[in-house]
Write a protein that holds these residues in place. Structure first.
Motif, PDB file in Angstrom:
ATOM      1  N   ASN A   1       0.847  -1.180   0.000  1.00 12.66           N
ATOM      2  CA  ASN A   1       0.000   0.000   0.000  1.00 12.66           C
ATOM      3  C   ASN A   1       0.885   1.233   0.000  1.00 12.66           C
ATOM      4  O   ASN A   1       2.089   1.138  -0.193  1.00 12.66           O
ATOM      5  CB  ASN A   1      -0.971  -0.024   1.191  1.00 12.66           C
TER       6      ASN A   1
ATOM      7  N   ARG B   1      -0.580  -5.455   2.691  1.00 11.98           N
ATOM      8  CA  ARG B   1      -1.818  -5.687   3.432  1.00 11.98           C
ATOM      9  C   ARG B   1      -1.805  -7.129   3.931  1.00 11.98           C
ATOM     10  O   ARG B   1      -1.364  -8.033   3.234  1.00 11.98           O
ATOM     11  CB  ARG B   1      -3.039  -5.454   2.542  1.00 11.98           C
TER      12      ARG B   1
ATOM     13  N   ASN C   1      -6.241  -8.884   7.189  1.00 16.70           N
ATOM     14  CA  ASN C   1      -7.024  -8.626   8.383  1.00 16.70           C
ATOM     15  C   ASN C   1      -7.306  -7.125   8.426  1.00 16.70           C
ATOM     16  O   ASN C   1      -6.422  -6.320   8.706  1.00 16.70           O
ATOM     17  CB  ASN C   1      -6.252  -9.066   9.621  1.00 16.70           C
ATOM     18  N   VAL C   2      -8.535  -6.747   8.138  1.00 10.17           N
ATOM     19  CA  VAL C   2      -8.892  -5.341   8.000  1.00 10.17           C
ATOM     20  C   VAL C   2      -8.667  -4.579   9.299  1.00 10.17           C
ATOM     21  O   VAL C   2      -8.158  -3.450   9.296  1.00 10.17           O
ATOM     22  CB  VAL C   2     -10.360  -5.205   7.528  1.00 10.17           C
ATOM     23  N   ALA C   3      -9.020  -5.175  10.437  1.00  9.79           N
ATOM     24  CA  ALA C   3      -8.856  -4.501  11.725  1.00  9.79           C
ATOM     25  C   ALA C   3      -7.380  -4.209  11.994  1.00  9.79           C
ATOM     26  O   ALA C   3      -7.020  -3.098  12.403  1.00  9.79           O
ATOM     27  CB  ALA C   3      -9.451  -5.355  12.844  1.00  9.79           C
TER      28      ALA C   3
ATOM     29  N   ASP D   1      -4.907  -4.035   9.770  1.00  7.95           N
ATOM     30  CA  ASP D   1      -4.403  -3.086   8.781  1.00  7.95           C
ATOM     31  C   ASP D   1      -4.824  -1.656   9.127  1.00  7.95           C
ATOM     32  O   ASP D   1      -4.022  -0.723   9.009  1.00  7.95           O
ATOM     33  CB  ASP D   1      -4.881  -3.457   7.377  1.00  7.95           C
ATOM     34  N   ASP D   2      -6.065  -1.473   9.579  1.00  9.14           N
ATOM     35  CA  ASP D   2      -6.525  -0.141   9.988  1.00  9.14           C
ATOM     36  C   ASP D   2      -5.757   0.348  11.209  1.00  9.14           C
ATOM     37  O   ASP D   2      -5.355   1.516  11.274  1.00  9.14           O
ATOM     38  CB  ASP D   2      -8.023  -0.165  10.303  1.00  9.14           C
ATOM     39  N   TYR D   3      -5.552  -0.542  12.178  1.00 11.45           N
ATOM     40  CA  TYR D   3      -4.778  -0.185  13.373  1.00 11.45           C
ATOM     41  C   TYR D   3      -3.359   0.235  12.989  1.00 11.45           C
ATOM     42  O   TYR D   3      -2.855   1.249  13.466  1.00 11.45           O
ATOM     43  CB  TYR D   3      -4.738  -1.367  14.341  1.00 11.45           C
ATOM     44  N   ARG D   4      -2.722  -0.549  12.117  1.00 12.79           N
ATOM     45  CA  ARG D   4      -1.355  -0.233  11.697  1.00 12.79           C
ATOM     46  C   ARG D   4      -1.303   1.113  10.992  1.00 12.79           C
ATOM     47  O   ARG D   4      -0.402   1.919  11.243  1.00 12.79           O
ATOM     48  CB  ARG D   4      -0.810  -1.332  10.790  1.00 12.79           C
ATOM     49  N   GLU D   5      -2.255   1.402  10.125  1.00 10.71           N
ATOM     50  CA  GLU D   5      -2.270   2.682   9.420  1.00 10.71           C
ATOM     51  C   GLU D   5      -2.444   3.848  10.392  1.00 10.71           C
ATOM     52  O   GLU D   5      -1.792   4.881  10.249  1.00 10.71           O
ATOM     53  CB  GLU D   5      -3.374   2.687   8.368  1.00 10.71           C
ATOM     54  N   ARG D   6      -3.339   3.682  11.412  1.00 10.48           N
ATOM     55  CA  ARG D   6      -3.520   4.732  12.417  1.00 10.48           C
ATOM     56  C   ARG D   6      -2.231   4.964  13.193  1.00 10.48           C
ATOM     57  O   ARG D   6      -1.829   6.107  13.435  1.00 10.48           O
ATOM     58  CB  ARG D   6      -4.646   4.370  13.377  1.00 10.48           C
TER      59      ARG D   6
ATOM     60  N   LYS E   1       0.392   6.685  11.083  1.00  6.27           N
ATOM     61  CA  LYS E   1       0.059   8.106  10.938  1.00  6.27           C
ATOM     62  C   LYS E   1       0.411   8.858  12.217  1.00  6.27           C
ATOM     63  O   LYS E   1       0.981   9.956  12.176  1.00  6.27           O
ATOM     64  CB  LYS E   1      -1.423   8.270  10.611  1.00  6.27           C
TER      65      LYS E   1
END
Length: 137
Positions: free
Chosen positions: A68, A74, A77-79, A81-86, A89
């Motif tokens: 990405n 990726r 695991n959507v949860a 991946d979202d946690y890692r992106e947060r 950031k």
């Protein structure tokens, strides 16, 4: 079908032999490159095609395609991946704050050095009998 033409064919011709000799005289890696072109130049296209086909079959290609914007693949695991992106950031924002603080501190040190240098210069001028100078606007 496309055909590739070049002015210098990879074969033992007077032109390629002369260029090889000139290459060795000028800078030996040039002569070596010309010798490689004479010997294997007709296979360069085949080697490039083979390398490309191997890359297309490589498992690394799949990993590179899954990357990405952050350079991380990726996981599926959507949860997570979202946690890692947060978190990435948040870390980037923290790094930006630290960089700003570092720049402010560097500016403080420059001003401190300038003030110290000005004091030493004023003391030098006073010792010489000229008195302190005032900065001109």
């Amino acid at each position: 079908m496309t055909t590739a033409t070049s002015a210098i064919k990879p074969a033992w011709t007077p032109l390629t032999t002369g260029l090889m000799i000139l290459g060795f005289v000028a800078f030996w890696p040039l002569g070596l490159a010309m010798l490689a072109y004479i010997l294997w130049g007709d296979r360069f296209q085949d080697m490039a095609r083979d390398a490309k086909s191997q890359w297309n079959r490589s498992p690394m290609k799949g990993c590179m395609n899954q990357m990405n914007g952050n350079g991380y693949a990726r996981t599926g695991n959507v949860a997570f991946d979202d946690y890692r992106e947060r978190e990435l950031k948040r870390l980037e924002e923290e790094r930006a704050k630290l960089e700003t603080m570092r720049n402010e501190f560097d500016e403080f040190l420059r001003e401190l050095r300038r003030t110290k240098d000005q004091g030493e210069f004023d003391r030098f001028m006073a010792d010489r009998g000229h008195g302190p100078t005032t900065p001109s606007a």
